[in-house]
Design a protein around this motif. Structure first.
Motif, PDB file in Angstrom:
ATOM      1  N   LYS A 147      64.666  40.085  69.487  1.00  0.00           N
ATOM      2  CA  LYS A 147      65.536  40.398  70.616  1.00  0.00           C
ATOM      3  C   LYS A 147      65.803  41.690  69.939  1.00  0.00           C
ATOM      4  O   LYS A 147      66.750  41.578  69.613  1.00  0.00           O
ATOM      5  CB  LYS A 147      65.401  39.505  71.403  1.00  0.00           C
ATOM      6  N   PRO A 148      66.228  43.380  70.176  1.00  0.00           N
ATOM      7  CA  PRO A 148      67.097  44.140  70.245  1.00  0.00           C
ATOM      8  C   PRO A 148      68.055  43.179  70.779  1.00  0.00           C
ATOM      9  O   PRO A 148      68.893  42.651  71.517  1.00  0.00           O
ATOM     10  CB  PRO A 148      66.949  45.428  70.235  1.00  0.00           C
ATOM     11  N   MET A 149      69.405  43.659  69.763  1.00  0.00           N
ATOM     12  CA  MET A 149      71.000  43.501  70.014  1.00  0.00           C
ATOM     13  C   MET A 149      71.514  44.920  70.508  1.00  0.00           C
ATOM     14  O   MET A 149      71.462  45.479  69.866  1.00  0.00           O
ATOM     15  CB  MET A 149      71.654  42.505  68.745  1.00  0.00           C
ATOM     16  N   ALA A 150      71.702  44.726  71.641  1.00  0.00           N
ATOM     17  CA  ALA A 150      72.944  46.552  71.627  1.00  0.00           C
ATOM     18  C   ALA A 150      73.912  45.559  72.059  1.00  0.00           C
ATOM     19  O   ALA A 150      74.685  46.789  72.142  1.00  0.00           O
ATOM     20  CB  ALA A 150      71.992  46.577  73.528  1.00  0.00           C
ATOM     21  N   HIS A 151      74.410  44.723  72.140  1.00  0.00           N
ATOM     22  CA  HIS A 151      75.917  44.533  72.339  1.00  0.00           C
ATOM     23  C   HIS A 151      76.386  42.796  71.810  1.00  0.00           C
ATOM     24  O   HIS A 151      75.752  42.107  71.648  1.00  0.00           O
ATOM     25  CB  HIS A 151      75.816  44.451  74.162  1.00  0.00           C
ATOM     26  N   PRO A 152      77.309  42.849  71.672  1.00  0.00           N
ATOM     27  CA  PRO A 152      77.686  41.616  70.430  1.00  0.00           C
ATOM     28  C   PRO A 152      78.461  40.296  71.582  1.00  0.00           C
ATOM     29  O   PRO A 152      77.931  39.643  70.878  1.00  0.00           O
ATOM     30  CB  PRO A 152      79.489  41.958  69.776  1.00  0.00           C
ATOM     31  N   LEU A 153      78.945  40.981  72.622  1.00  0.00           N
ATOM     32  CA  LEU A 153      78.851  39.471  73.487  1.00  0.00           C
ATOM     33  C   LEU A 153      78.131  39.689  74.516  1.00  0.00           C
ATOM     34  O   LEU A 153      77.617  41.030  75.647  1.00  0.00           O
ATOM     35  CB  LEU A 153      80.322  40.315  74.168  1.00  0.00           C
ATOM     36  N   LEU A 168      77.723  39.744  77.532  1.00  0.00           N
ATOM     37  CA  LEU A 168      78.417  40.210  79.173  1.00  0.00           C
ATOM     38  C   LEU A 168      77.413  40.421  80.067  1.00  0.00           C
ATOM     39  O   LEU A 168      76.458  41.080  79.556  1.00  0.00           O
ATOM     40  CB  LEU A 168      79.928  41.385  78.499  1.00  0.00           C
ATOM     41  N   GLN A 220      77.451  43.421  83.516  1.00  0.00           N
ATOM     42  CA  GLN A 220      77.963  44.061  83.436  1.00  0.00           C
ATOM     43  C   GLN A 220      78.938  43.424  84.919  1.00  0.00           C
ATOM     44  O   GLN A 220      77.974  43.277  86.361  1.00  0.00           O
ATOM     45  CB  GLN A 220      76.668  44.507  84.338  1.00  0.00           C
TER      46      GLN A 220
END
Lengths: 482, 95
Positions: free
Chosen positions: B50-56, B58, B60
């Motif tokens: 799965k592509p990872m867009a963001h480290p956490l 979170l 919105q």
């Protein structure tokens, strides 16, 4: 006076050994004296002296915060109300921010005195401070070498004692590498630990503000002021902020240290490897257990990072269009000409390269092959770290494959410059906290030890760094003539 | 993968970044080298990742739709180089 720690200075200010105005003046004089280092873009003398005067009044009260009256400086990436915020670029040479970044606001609230704004690579894109519109920063240890980047001004200013401490930002190593090159302590916190509000964005999913100081003890004090949830930043973490200074005196007995074997490949200069392993030996004496670990995905970090960072930068910098603020070209023929010429005239070569690369990686037909592929690799790298950090408490290794290189040595070959980021960028992809701690010298140039921790474990990192600094004095060395 | 000066011209247009003709070849050279570096990614099988867009991880956050900022037109006008009678002046760009 300029070799005292923050705690010592705070005491001197309270016992009236010195006033904040005197201390601030002392630093302002030093900044002028050593201006050839080019570490500052703007020196805010008038505002600094006014803030110092207020600090002296505050210090009459018993409850003045610890940083009251302490002279610090901000990387010129943080917006400062009424003061030029250039981000190292011709594009923003005329930009006066109408508001303060949360980080700046927090330091103002804490009573710290801002001496000025520090030099940096243009829009934080660079590893040597040579892409700055305001010229290269010289390394105080050797004027012919770079201070590192992108927070080169921040690192040089601390090393040369031109500020007690400074802020920096780290997207791919921009705090840790200059800290290593200049022989100071640098901490890049977990992504989301420090607010990005008012911190000019380069690559939003990687950027993180942090601290550059002379010791882990000072870093703990600065991070305490900077860290915390900010509702103005949609990616701010809602984690509790521990008391960092209270947690830096714990024994390291039983601490598990992992040495990623990929960090000690043949690309690493032998003298640097030896310096890092010497530091690890000190940790063994302090009771730590050391084992080798492997993170096979690390070798894909550089291509994945440069795709993601370039893609995010091309989107973030699209707002700089010559219309609302920033540089505007003369006599545009039409709207296209206004955009194209304003951006063409005001961005430097490295920023242009990354915008072009990012635009290409995001364009129809290439999006899956580059951008999505890089994001998938990002997950694999992140999982490598997560798995390894269940086996050990911290990871250690070098910050950079070499010491500070010569000014101009790598400017003609961007790839060589990118490859030198090998040990730092994977940490940003994963979003982990990491530090650079002075660990020795190779041919009179400082070498930093990198310590990588688990998410939101900055307190542990600072403790691990502080215990080392209690038994070594590398962090106390001062470049000659300063 | 190798890019030519013409490719750079197209990308530069997409990005609205002016590049002088005499520098096109140098950018083509640098970007081709960069793309060469990036082809290393192709070695790795990432099928099903799965592509990872963001480290956490979170979510919105949302906030109540209340007014938190007031208009600061006069302040902003003092910061911009071209204003007249309370208006922001922009160059004439429509032919």
């Amino acid at each position: 006076m300029h070799n005292k720690t923050i705690t010592e200075l705070a005491k001197s200010l309270r016992t009236k050994e010195i006033s904040s105005v005197e201390l601030t003046q002392h630093y302002l004089t030093r900044i002028k004296q050593y201006s050839e280092l080019n570490s500052y873009i703007s020196v805010t003398e008038r505002q600094a002296l006014a803030a110092a005067k207020i600090a002296d009044e505050q210090l009459q009260k018993t409850d003045a915060p610890l940083l009251t009256g302490i002279p610090i400086a901000q990387k010129d990436i943080f917006c400062t109300e009424g003061i030029k915020t250039s981000c190292g670029s011709k594009m923003l040479d005329n930009f006066i921010a109408p508001y303060n970044a949360t980080v700046v606001e927090k330091f103002n609230q804490s009573g710290a005195v801002m001496l000025g704004k520090l030099n940096m690579d243009e829009f934080a894109m660079g590893s040597s401070n040579e892409t700055s519109f305001y010229g290269t920063v010289k390394n105080p240890w050797d004027n012919n070498t770079v201070a590192g980047g992108s927070s080169g001004g921040s690192a040089a200013a601390v090393a040369a004692r031109l500020a007690v401490a400074t802020t920096g930002t780290d997207t791919g190593g921009s705090i840790r590498q200059p800290a290593s090159f200049c022989g100071i302590t640098g901490l890049k916190p977990t992504y989301g630990r420090v607010s990005r509000y008012g911190m000019i964005a380069y690559a939003s999913s990687l950027d993180q503000g942090g601290v550059m100081t002379r010791s882990a003890e000072d870093a703990a004090i600065l991070l305490q002021t900077m860290a915390g949830f900010d509702e103005k930043d949609s990616t701010s973490a809602q984690e509790v902020v521990p008391n960092y200074s209270e947690n830096i005196n714990q024994s390291l007995k039983g601490l598990k240290i992992g040495l990623p074997k990929e960090f000690f490949s043949e690309d690493l200069e032998a003298d640097i490897a030896a310096t890092i392993l010497n530091a690890v030996e000190e940790y063994k004496k302090l009771g730590a257990e050391v084992k080798e670990v492997s993170m096979p995905m690390l070798k894909y970090a550089i291509p994945a990072y440069y795709v993601i960072a370039s893609a995010e930068c091309s989107a973030n910098l699209s707002r700089l269009d010559g219309v609302r603020y920033g540089h505007r070209c003369e006599n545009p023929k039409n709207l296209d000409d206004l955009y194209t010429r304003s951006r063409g005239e005001a961005f430097g070569a490295e920023v242009k390269r990354r915008i072009l690369m990012g635009t290409y990686a995001l364009s129809a037909g290439y999006y899956d092959a580059y951008y999505i592929k890089a994001q998938k690799i990002r997950r694999l790298i992140s999982e490598d770290f997560k798995r390894t950090l269940t086996e050990v408490d911290v990871l250690m290794g070098p910050v950079a494959p070499s010491t500070a290189f010569g000014i101009g040595e790598k400017t003609n070959d961007p790839i060589q410059m990118y490859l030198a980021d090998i040990y730092t960028i994977a940490i940003n992809l994963a979003g982990l906290p990491a530090m650079s701690v002075p660990a020795g010298f190779v041919e009179n140039k400082p070498v930093g030890l990198q310590i990588i921790g688990n998410y939101f474990k900055e307190a542990q990192l600072l403790n691990v760094a502080n215990q080392y600094q209690k038994v070594t004095d590398w962090h106390k060395k001062t470049p000659e003539g300063f | 993968m190798s890019l030519l000066a013409d490719d750079i011209k197209k990308i530069a247009h997409l990005a609205r970044v002016g590049i002088n003709d005499e520098n096109m070849a140098a950018y083509a050279h640098d970007l081709s080298n960069l793309l060469g570096l990036m082809t290393q990614m192709g070695e790795l099988d990432t099928e099903g990742v799965k592509p990872m867009a963001h480290p956490l991880d979170l979510e919105q956050r949302l906030r109540p739709d209340t007014i938190i900022e007031t208009n600061q037109r006069e302040k902003f006008q003092t910061l911009t180089p071209h204003t007249e009678k309370g208006l922001y002046l922009v160059p004439k760009v429509i032919d």
